[in-house]
Each structure stands twice: as C-alpha cells, then as structure tokens.
Scaffold this motif. Structure first.
Motif, PDB file in Angstrom:
ATOM      1  N   GLN A 130       9.263   2.386 -10.258  1.00 56.31           N
ATOM      2  CA  GLN A 130       8.511   1.859 -11.492  1.00 56.31           C
ATOM      3  C   GLN A 130       7.357   2.906 -12.100  1.00 56.31           C
ATOM      4  N   LEU A 131       6.208   2.953 -10.992  1.00 54.56           N
ATOM      5  CA  LEU A 131       5.088   3.854 -11.185  1.00 54.56           C
ATOM      6  C   LEU A 131       5.512   5.204 -11.521  1.00 54.56           C
ATOM      7  N   CYS A 132       6.275   5.790 -10.937  1.00 55.17           N
ATOM      8  CA  CYS A 132       6.717   7.224 -10.836  1.00 55.17           C
ATOM      9  C   CYS A 132       7.441   7.321 -12.030  1.00 55.17           C
ATOM     10  N   VAL A 133       8.250   6.637 -12.622  1.00 55.23           N
ATOM     11  CA  VAL A 133       9.117   6.797 -13.634  1.00 55.23           C
ATOM     12  C   VAL A 133       8.248   6.695 -14.820  1.00 55.23           C
ATOM     13  N   ARG A 134       7.154   5.636 -14.858  1.00 54.63           N
ATOM     14  CA  ARG A 134       6.054   5.726 -16.099  1.00 54.63           C
ATOM     15  C   ARG A 134       5.551   6.892 -16.204  1.00 54.63           C
ATOM     16  N   ARG A 135       4.878   7.640 -14.963  1.00 53.29           N
ATOM     17  CA  ARG A 135       4.341   8.518 -15.075  1.00 53.29           C
ATOM     18  C   ARG A 135       5.223   9.841 -15.609  1.00 53.29           C
ATOM     19  N   GLU A 136       6.283   9.790 -15.253  1.00 50.97           N
ATOM     20  CA  GLU A 136       7.068  10.953 -15.783  1.00 50.97           C
ATOM     21  C   GLU A 136       7.273  11.012 -17.268  1.00 50.97           C
ATOM     22  N   ALA A 142       1.014  -1.149   0.126  1.00 52.39           N
ATOM     23  CA  ALA A 142      -0.113  -0.039  -0.001  1.00 52.39           C
ATOM     24  C   ALA A 142       0.790   1.387   0.079  1.00 52.39           C
ATOM     25  N   ASP A 143       2.146   1.247   0.658  1.00 54.37           N
ATOM     26  CA  ASP A 143       3.069   2.322   0.729  1.00 54.37           C
ATOM     27  C   ASP A 143       3.287   2.648  -0.717  1.00 54.37           C
ATOM     28  N   VAL A 144       3.336   1.655  -1.641  1.00 59.19           N
ATOM     29  CA  VAL A 144       3.784   2.195  -3.044  1.00 59.19           C
ATOM     30  C   VAL A 144       2.752   3.305  -3.709  1.00 59.19           C
ATOM     31  N   LEU A 145       1.450   2.944  -3.243  1.00 53.26           N
ATOM     32  CA  LEU A 145       0.473   4.127  -3.824  1.00 53.26           C
ATOM     33  C   LEU A 145       0.585   5.033  -3.114  1.00 53.26           C
ATOM     34  N   TYR A 146       0.996   5.179  -1.685  1.00 51.71           N
ATOM     35  CA  TYR A 146       1.119   6.462  -0.915  1.00 51.71           C
ATOM     36  C   TYR A 146       2.205   7.330  -1.530  1.00 51.71           C
ATOM     37  N   ILE A 147       3.286   6.713  -1.598  1.00 54.17           N
ATOM     38  CA  ILE A 147       4.524   7.376  -2.181  1.00 54.17           C
ATOM     39  C   ILE A 147       4.173   7.975  -3.657  1.00 54.17           C
ATOM     40  N   TYR A 148       3.656   7.106  -4.520  1.00 55.45           N
ATOM     41  CA  TYR A 148       3.342   7.446  -5.852  1.00 55.45           C
ATOM     42  C   TYR A 148       2.429   8.740  -5.939  1.00 55.45           C
ATOM     43  N   HIS A 149       1.396   8.813  -4.926  1.00 51.10           N
ATOM     44  CA  HIS A 149       0.662  10.000  -4.718  1.00 51.10           C
ATOM     45  C   HIS A 149       1.002  11.262  -4.081  1.00 51.10           C
ATOM     46  N   GLY A 208      12.299  -6.704   3.239  1.00 52.91           N
ATOM     47  CA  GLY A 208      11.665  -7.097   2.030  1.00 52.91           C
ATOM     48  C   GLY A 208      10.444  -6.082   1.950  1.00 52.91           C
ATOM     49  N   GLY A 209       9.831  -5.657   2.644  1.00 51.52           N
ATOM     50  CA  GLY A 209       8.825  -4.481   2.604  1.00 51.52           C
ATOM     51  C   GLY A 209       9.373  -3.269   2.003  1.00 51.52           C
ATOM     52  N   SER A 210      10.530  -2.953   2.449  1.00 49.09           N
ATOM     53  CA  SER A 210      10.980  -1.817   2.055  1.00 49.09           C
ATOM     54  C   SER A 210      11.504  -1.982   0.295  1.00 49.09           C
ATOM     55  N   ALA A 211      12.014  -3.043   0.192  1.00 54.63           N
ATOM     56  CA  ALA A 211      12.115  -3.381  -1.234  1.00 54.63           C
ATOM     57  C   ALA A 211      11.034  -3.216  -2.163  1.00 54.63           C
ATOM     58  N   ILE A 212      10.003  -3.961  -1.604  1.00 53.38           N
ATOM     59  CA  ILE A 212       8.713  -3.972  -2.510  1.00 53.38           C
ATOM     60  C   ILE A 212       8.280  -2.418  -2.690  1.00 53.38           C
ATOM     61  N   THR A 213       8.364  -1.728  -1.626  1.00 58.19           N
ATOM     62  CA  THR A 213       7.991  -0.262  -1.850  1.00 58.19           C
ATOM     63  C   THR A 213       8.698   0.625  -2.884  1.00 58.19           C
ATOM     64  N   ILE A 214      10.174   0.346  -2.624  1.00 56.39           N
ATOM     65  CA  ILE A 214      11.064   1.215  -3.528  1.00 56.39           C
ATOM     66  C   ILE A 214      10.873   0.591  -5.083  1.00 56.39           C
ATOM     67  N   VAL A 215      11.131  -0.695  -5.397  1.00 59.76           N
ATOM     68  CA  VAL A 215      10.893  -1.308  -6.682  1.00 59.76           C
ATOM     69  C   VAL A 215       9.651  -0.761  -7.327  1.00 59.76           C
ATOM     70  N   PHE A 216       8.491  -0.839  -6.706  1.00 60.64           N
ATOM     71  CA  PHE A 216       7.295  -0.762  -7.434  1.00 60.64           C
ATOM     72  C   PHE A 216       7.012   0.661  -7.559  1.00 60.64           C
ATOM     73  N   ALA A 217       7.223   1.669  -6.449  1.00 62.05           N
ATOM     74  CA  ALA A 217       6.882   3.096  -6.566  1.00 62.05           C
ATOM     75  C   ALA A 217       7.861   3.567  -7.412  1.00 62.05           C
TER      76      ALA A 217
END
Length: 228
Positions: free
Chosen positions: A186-192, A126-133, A175-184
């Motif tokens: 990727q999403l931020c780069v795609r948006r940019e 869920a942190d992936v979405l929080y950081i993304y937004h 492991g949770g931090s790795a999930i957040t970093i990798v996917f967040a």
C-alpha cells in the motif's frame, strides 16, 4: 564486465535481501531481550541461556514454548528430572532445600513464547518501512517478504536441528509476513501514484509550453496565461 540485463541486478537484489534480513534480526534483538527480562519467568529463562541468548531469535522452539534441552534417556517421560538437584560424574549427589532458591523445576514458561511471538509481529511491522525504503517497488514486496520468511525457516531449522512443527509458530510467522506484504504494498503504491501524478503534471506543462512556442507565444515559466 558483461552488461547487466535491464531490470535485473543480482548484486543489488542480494544486497537488499541481506540488508532487510539483518534489519529484521536487529529489530528483534532490540525488542526481545528487554521484554523477556521484564515479563518472563527468570529461573527458566536463565536455564535457557538468558534473555540475550541467540536462541530466543533463531530457535523456533522458543516461540513455540517447547523445551530446547533434552533429558537423560531412561528418566521420566519429559526428561526434566535429570536437571533437578546436583550431579557429578554422571551421578546425582542430591538436591534438597539448599537449592530451592535457584533450582529449576524443569517446566517451560508459556509467557516466553507469547512475548517472542509479539516481538516477531512488531518486527514485521518494522519490515514495512525497511521494504518501503529499500525495495521501493510494489511488485517486489511479495518476493522480498517471502524471501525473508524462507531464509528464517532455513536458519531456524539449521539452528534447532528440527523442522518447525508448531501451529503457533506458523501462525505468527505467516501473520507477520501478511502484515509486511499488505502495508508495504500500500505504501509503495501510494508513493508511485504520487510520483506518477507529479510526472504527468510536469509533462503536461512541457507540452503546453511547446505549443505556445510553436504559436509564437512564449510564456515565461511561472507566469499565468492570462497575464498580458
């Protein structure tokens, strides 16, 4: 008020850190209590404060499956015998079959640690979405994800009065931090990339219209160049 340095806004950064940290704990508070109430051993859970206890989130020993209650000095090696039976004034009055229905035998519930670890990983997703937004910039994802982890390590050490020493705990949080970093990231780069391509196309259209205007061929916006 002194002018802020370009790209450096301390108030904004602190607000983002507090917001992400709060959302992370809020997500855990929605996930952990119902799952513990369903799958954890009820008697051991009740003696640890129940499924809604703050310690289920803030105490690293809960995730590690370790006891959070210390026994009486001089009792058995684990110290659990001190909590069996009925005590009054520091003396044990007894503990027989009358208490067998609810008496806690002093063991720990291994499933509780797995449930809390799973909830931590889900909250990291869920942190992936929080950081993304909230953060938005891919170059800042690593900083905010590690800041969240560092803040939790400080808080859980203070809460439990001991440094985390469980390998399982460290594997889960990293492991949770790795999930957040990798996917967040990727999403931020795609948006940019999408925003950048859109901006480049708009700039290309503006340049083309300027060239047409200089040549005396002003073309209304939305019409094609091949139209007479």
């Amino acid at each position: 008020m002194p002018p802020r340095i370009q790209g450096w806004d301390p108030l904004l950064i602190i607000s983002q850190i507090v917001c992400i940290q709060s959302l992370h704990y809020l997500t855990l508070s929605f996930l952990i209590p119902p799952l513990l109430a369903i799958f954890a051993e009820p008697h051991a859970l009740a003696h640890q404060g129940g499924a809604g206890s703050v310690g289920m989130i803030m105490d690293w020993r809960e995730m590690a499956g370790r006891a959070t209650i210390t026994g009486v000095e001089g009792d058995d090696s684990r110290g659990w015998s001190a909590f069996r039976g009925v005590w009054s004034g520091g003396k044990r009055l007894g503990g027989g079959s009358v208490l067998q229905g609810w008496e806690w035998e002093g063991g720990t519930d291994p499933s509780r640690g797995w449930i809390i670890g799973l909830c931590w990983l889900l909250a990291s997703g869920a942190d992936v979405l929080y950081i993304y937004h909230i953060v938005r910039k891919p170059t800042h994802v690593l900083d905010f994800a590690l800041t969240l982890l560092l803040n939790h390590l400080i808080l859980t050490t203070y809460y439990s009065s001991s440094l985390p020493s469980s390998l399982f705990f460290w594997l889960v949080v990293f492991g949770g931090s790795a999930i957040t970093i990798v996917f967040a990231e990727q999403l931020c780069v795609r948006r940019e990339m999408k925003e950048g391509l859109g901006a480049d196309y708009t700039q290309l259209q503006d340049v083309q219209r300027n060239q047409d205007a200089e040549e005396g061929r002003v073309i209304p916006q939305g019409s094609s160049r091949g139209t007479p």
